[in-house]
Design a protein around this motif. Sequence first.
Motif, PDB file in Angstrom:
ATOM      1  N   LYS A 206     -23.963  72.751  52.410  1.00  0.00           N
ATOM      2  CA  LYS A 206     -24.710  71.192  52.236  1.00  0.00           C
ATOM      3  C   LYS A 206     -24.578  70.676  50.947  1.00  0.00           C
ATOM      4  CE  LYS A 206     -28.283  71.335  55.974  1.00  0.00           C
ATOM      5  NZ  LYS A 206     -29.563  71.021  56.183  1.00  0.00           N
ATOM      6  N   HIS A 231     -21.427  71.538  57.750  1.00  0.00           N
ATOM      7  CA  HIS A 231     -22.049  72.327  56.695  1.00  0.00           C
ATOM      8  C   HIS A 231     -21.768  73.700  57.051  1.00  0.00           C
ATOM      9  CE1 HIS A 231     -25.998  72.566  58.707  1.00  0.00           C
ATOM     10  NE2 HIS A 231     -26.002  73.627  57.911  1.00  0.00           N
ATOM     11  N   SER A 235     -20.084  76.491  54.800  1.00  0.00           N
ATOM     12  CA  SER A 235     -21.007  77.632  54.344  1.00  0.00           C
ATOM     13  C   SER A 235     -20.336  78.729  54.587  1.00  0.00           C
ATOM     14  CB  SER A 235     -22.288  77.589  55.054  1.00  0.00           C
ATOM     15  OG  SER A 235     -23.140  76.404  54.705  1.00  0.00           O
TER      16      SER A 235
END
Length: 413
Positions: A206, A231, A235
């Motif tokens: 994020k 995200h 990630s």
Amino acid sequence: MEDQNNEFKISVAGLRLGMFVSHLDRPWMGTGFSLEGLTVDSAEDISRLQNLCAFVYVDVSRGKSPDLNYVVYEAGGLGPATRNEFELLRAKNWEIQSDFEVELGNAQHGHAQLASGIGDVLNDIREGGKLDLGRLATGVETMIESITRNPAAFPWVMELRRKGEYAYQHALGCSVWAATFGRHLGLELENLRDLALGGLLCDIGKLRLPKELLTRRGRLAPDDIHALRSHVLESRRIVEETPGMSPDVVSMVAHHHERHDGSGYPGGLAGTDIPVFARMIGLVDSYDAMTSVRPYATSRSPHEAVMQLYQNRNSLFQAELVEQFIATSGIYPTGSLVELSNGSVGVVMSVLSLKRLRPRVMLLLDEHKVPLPDFRSLDLSIVTEDEHHRPLNIRSGLPRGAFGIDPAELFLD
């Protein structure tokens, strides 16, 4: 049916005076009760209900909360392998090795180490840098050592210091609750380390998204939802590219937004197709997000968040997993603000496994909501009456900031 967030299904053996029974395991008609829903105010009420029913639903917003030992969790037809999954995971019986007061100093030191590492790492990622796993290692190890000695101290410090940027506080909260959850399940040290890192890093992607997207209020457009969900892939890319990262941590990051009923993303996995540690991080991530102060959503009290998890058992979250997390945190988790039956207000310090509705509380406000000159610890598992000899218990959980309370300013330098 009324708001199920506040309802617990319990065995009739757990009925107590002061509970509000909202539903029975059969229609009210023909039971002899004149109203649908009643406050249990006599031994006769308890006896009648126990003779009629095997279980009932109690609404904790309208009466006393149940003892967790009598809560009925519905397994939803899951097979023996799933029911026994957490028993198979248990490799160690962690025991309390230090008193809360003794461990508190260690927890404060460990919190400072971990917080510093998280802050540096998040700034590096936000600026397009690589993830420095070594920068987190010392803080994570110190946190795990504290939690294995006494699981109450570190969450207490973490919750009281919760202030500032959401991304930073959420990463820390997920990590601490994940490790505490893993300790409760009896996992090995290596698993606890992986869970702590999974909690820290699950939303790290994020930081590469536009800030205005993360703070936008109101309903998001489909394109915005797609961008926000990206995200997870970002990630995953960050952790996969990090030398020395455990495959279990990569799995947690990749799958923590999958949901038990298949409604999650990015893969729409369901049930036990979701790796068990990812299921744990998904639940912890949801709990911590609900209890955090976010620019785009109202904070729930920890008590309300636990109720929300309970409502979503066997839909968003595996029922056994919810049961185990509630056993970890209690209905009133460590660090949460509570109002007692005499009107005084305090913060939960620690919870005994056998008396989770009667935790140890640090009193902050008197019954008139006036700050106490000297805060004092009150163990509700021992003290059952107030100074006027009235029954003393927890009336309700409170959201962060209730009555203007900022525990970080009150307790910690």
